[in-house]
Design a protein around this motif. Structure first.
Motif, PDB file in Angstrom:
ATOM      1  N   GLY A  34      -5.010   9.312   2.021  1.00  0.00           N
ATOM      2  CA  GLY A  34      -5.356   7.947   1.673  1.00  0.00           C
ATOM      3  C   GLY A  34      -4.411   7.302   0.685  1.00  0.00           C
ATOM      4  N   TRP A  35      -4.655   6.039   0.462  1.00  0.00           N
ATOM      5  CA  TRP A  35      -3.893   5.246  -0.494  1.00  0.00           C
ATOM      6  C   TRP A  35      -4.838   4.598  -1.489  1.00  0.00           C
ATOM      7  CZ3 TRP A  35       1.344   5.271  -0.712  1.00  0.00           C
ATOM      8  CH2 TRP A  35       2.022   5.755   0.394  1.00  0.00           C
ATOM      9  N   TYR A  36      -4.430   4.645  -2.733  1.00  0.00           N
ATOM     10  CA  TYR A  36      -5.131   3.985  -3.819  1.00  0.00           C
ATOM     11  C   TYR A  36      -4.146   3.032  -4.492  1.00  0.00           C
ATOM     12  CZ  TYR A  36      -8.903   7.442  -3.527  1.00  0.00           C
ATOM     13  OH  TYR A  36      -9.955   8.214  -3.111  1.00  0.00           O
ATOM     14  N   ARG A  37      -4.683   2.124  -5.285  1.00  0.00           N
ATOM     15  CA  ARG A  37      -3.802   1.247  -6.055  1.00  0.00           C
ATOM     16  C   ARG A  37      -4.400   0.977  -7.425  1.00  0.00           C
ATOM     17  NH1 ARG A  37      -4.469  -4.433  -2.604  1.00  0.00           N
ATOM     18  NH2 ARG A  37      -6.600  -4.955  -3.291  1.00  0.00           N
ATOM     19  N   THR A  89      -0.651  -7.011  -5.731  1.00  0.00           N
ATOM     20  CA  THR A  89       0.318  -6.426  -6.642  1.00  0.00           C
ATOM     21  C   THR A  89      -0.308  -5.285  -7.437  1.00  0.00           C
ATOM     22  OG1 THR A  89       1.579  -8.481  -6.870  1.00  0.00           O
ATOM     23  CG2 THR A  89       1.763  -6.881  -8.668  1.00  0.00           C
ATOM     24  N   ALA A  90       0.316  -4.131  -7.369  1.00  0.00           N
ATOM     25  CA  ALA A  90      -0.221  -2.940  -8.033  1.00  0.00           C
ATOM     26  C   ALA A  90       0.752  -1.782  -7.816  1.00  0.00           C
ATOM     27  CB  ALA A  90      -1.591  -2.574  -7.466  1.00  0.00           C
ATOM     28  N   VAL A  91       0.474  -0.697  -8.508  1.00  0.00           N
ATOM     29  CA  VAL A  91       1.145   0.565  -8.194  1.00  0.00           C
ATOM     30  C   VAL A  91       0.269   1.276  -7.167  1.00  0.00           C
ATOM     31  CG1 VAL A  91       1.976   2.752  -9.076  1.00  0.00           C
ATOM     32  CG2 VAL A  91       2.163   0.704 -10.493  1.00  0.00           C
ATOM     33  N   TYR A  92       0.873   1.664  -6.072  1.00  0.00           N
ATOM     34  CA  TYR A  92       0.152   2.309  -4.982  1.00  0.00           C
ATOM     35  C   TYR A  92       0.417   3.822  -5.022  1.00  0.00           C
ATOM     36  CZ  TYR A  92      -1.141  -2.156  -2.942  1.00  0.00           C
ATOM     37  OH  TYR A  92      -1.709  -3.393  -2.730  1.00  0.00           O
ATOM     38  N   TYR A  93      -0.664   4.590  -4.895  1.00  0.00           N
ATOM     39  CA  TYR A  93      -0.587   6.044  -4.944  1.00  0.00           C
ATOM     40  C   TYR A  93      -1.145   6.624  -3.651  1.00  0.00           C
ATOM     41  CZ  TYR A  93      -0.207   5.326 -10.013  1.00  0.00           C
ATOM     42  OH  TYR A  93       0.178   4.918 -11.272  1.00  0.00           O
ATOM     43  N   TYR A 109      -4.540  15.894  -4.168  1.00  0.00           N
ATOM     44  CA  TYR A 109      -3.227  15.849  -4.804  1.00  0.00           C
ATOM     45  C   TYR A 109      -2.733  14.405  -4.765  1.00  0.00           C
ATOM     46  CZ  TYR A 109      -3.170  20.918  -4.445  1.00  0.00           C
ATOM     47  OH  TYR A 109      -3.477  22.249  -4.568  1.00  0.00           O
ATOM     48  N   TRP A 110      -2.060  14.015  -5.854  1.00  0.00           N
ATOM     49  CA  TRP A 110      -1.566  12.650  -5.969  1.00  0.00           C
ATOM     50  C   TRP A 110      -0.051  12.607  -5.856  1.00  0.00           C
ATOM     51  CZ3 TRP A 110      -4.827   8.599  -6.064  1.00  0.00           C
ATOM     52  CH2 TRP A 110      -6.162   8.823  -6.430  1.00  0.00           C
ATOM     53  N   GLY A 111       0.437  11.616  -5.164  1.00  0.00           N
ATOM     54  CA  GLY A 111       1.862  11.360  -5.154  1.00  0.00           C
ATOM     55  C   GLY A 111       2.220  10.483  -6.338  1.00  0.00           C
ATOM     56  N   GLU A 112       3.519  10.372  -6.589  1.00  0.00           N
ATOM     57  CA  GLU A 112       3.934   9.441  -7.626  1.00  0.00           C
ATOM     58  C   GLU A 112       3.722   8.022  -7.115  1.00  0.00           C
ATOM     59  OE1 GLU A 112       5.956  11.030  -5.709  1.00  0.00           O
ATOM     60  OE2 GLU A 112       7.650   9.756  -5.129  1.00  0.00           O
ATOM     61  N   GLY A 113       3.468   7.123  -7.991  1.00  0.00           N
ATOM     62  CA  GLY A 113       3.174   5.759  -7.581  1.00  0.00           C
ATOM     63  C   GLY A 113       4.400   5.008  -7.109  1.00  0.00           C
ATOM     64  N   THR A 114       4.160   4.029  -6.259  1.00  0.00           N
ATOM     65  CA  THR A 114       5.234   3.152  -5.825  1.00  0.00           C
ATOM     66  C   THR A 114       4.784   1.708  -6.068  1.00  0.00           C
ATOM     67  OG1 THR A 114       6.714   2.570  -3.981  1.00  0.00           O
ATOM     68  CG2 THR A 114       4.443   3.125  -3.398  1.00  0.00           C
ATOM     69  N   GLN A 115       5.627   0.947  -6.714  1.00  0.00           N
ATOM     70  CA  GLN A 115       5.263  -0.409  -7.128  1.00  0.00           C
ATOM     71  C   GLN A 115       5.359  -1.387  -5.967  1.00  0.00           C
ATOM     72  OE1 GLN A 115       4.306  -1.665 -10.358  1.00  0.00           O
ATOM     73  NE2 GLN A 115       3.839  -3.497  -9.143  1.00  0.00           N
ATOM     74  N   VAL A 116       4.304  -2.162  -5.792  1.00  0.00           N
ATOM     75  CA  VAL A 116       4.294  -3.259  -4.828  1.00  0.00           C
ATOM     76  C   VAL A 116       4.057  -4.544  -5.617  1.00  0.00           C
ATOM     77  CG1 VAL A 116       3.080  -4.326  -2.901  1.00  0.00           C
ATOM     78  CG2 VAL A 116       3.506  -1.859  -2.898  1.00  0.00           C
ATOM     79  N   THR A 117       4.981  -5.479  -5.506  1.00  0.00           N
ATOM     80  CA  THR A 117       4.860  -6.747  -6.204  1.00  0.00           C
ATOM     81  C   THR A 117       4.931  -7.881  -5.188  1.00  0.00           C
ATOM     82  OG1 THR A 117       5.930  -5.848  -8.177  1.00  0.00           O
ATOM     83  CG2 THR A 117       5.790  -8.242  -7.998  1.00  0.00           C
ATOM     84  N   VAL A 118       3.912  -8.723  -5.193  1.00  0.00           N
ATOM     85  CA  VAL A 118       3.850  -9.842  -4.262  1.00  0.00           C
ATOM     86  C   VAL A 118       3.958 -11.135  -5.069  1.00  0.00           C
ATOM     87  CG1 VAL A 118       2.558 -10.949  -2.412  1.00  0.00           C
ATOM     88  CG2 VAL A 118       2.347  -8.479  -2.772  1.00  0.00           C
ATOM     89  N   SER A 119       4.992 -11.895  -4.802  1.00  0.00           N
ATOM     90  CA  SER A 119       5.201 -13.147  -5.532  1.00  0.00           C
ATOM     91  C   SER A 119       4.560 -14.310  -4.779  1.00  0.00           C
ATOM     92  CB  SER A 119       6.693 -13.399  -5.722  1.00  0.00           C
ATOM     93  OG  SER A 119       7.324 -13.553  -4.466  1.00  0.00           O
ATOM     94  N   SER A 120       4.105 -15.273  -5.545  1.00  0.00           N
ATOM     95  CA  SER A 120       3.440 -16.434  -4.928  1.00  0.00           C
ATOM     96  C   SER A 120       4.439 -17.529  -4.572  1.00  0.00           C
ATOM     97  CB  SER A 120       2.384 -16.984  -5.879  1.00  0.00           C
ATOM     98  OG  SER A 120       2.967 -17.329  -7.105  1.00  0.00           O
TER      99      SER A 120
END
Length: 120
Positions: A34-37, A89-93, A109-120
């Protein structure tokens, strides 16, 4: 066991991104993926999850916009994100529930986070 996540970045509202997470190492079996944020100042929340058989579960805010998928042979899970909004927009894990040995109960087990940024 390692979880290698990738695919984050900066995108304009309405755009798309695809995240991937590959599990490697001493793995006997994987059940849920799964994915969390986690957005700044907020708690980590479930975005989407998928079982070994392909059953999926999505958080209400992403229903209809995000699609989770997996490849059991490659121990990989993806999150296709479309119609992105600034509130995404969040860090996704990525999170993987797996057993490293036969008869061992699964653990998350958790992966390292990856940043998702959505601009308006």
């Amino acid at each position: 066991v390692q979880l290698q996540a990738s695919g984050g970045g900066l995108v304009q509202a309405g755009g798309s991104l695809k995240l991937s997470c590959a599990a490697s190492g001493s793995i006997f079996s994987i059940s849920s993926m799964g994915w969390y944020r986690q957005a700044p100042g907020k708690q980590r929340e479930l975005v989407a999850a998928i079982s070994t058989g392909g059953s999926t579960n999505y958080a209400d805010p992403v229903m209809g916009r995000f699609t989770i998928s997996r490849d059991n042979a490659e121990n990989t899970v993806w999150l296709q994100m479309s119609s992105l909004k600034p509130e995404d927009t969040a860090v996704y894990y990525c999170n993987v529930v797996m057993s490293k040995r036969r008869y061992e109960a699964g653990a998350g087990y958790w992966g390292e986070g990856t940043q998702v940024t959505v601009s308006s």
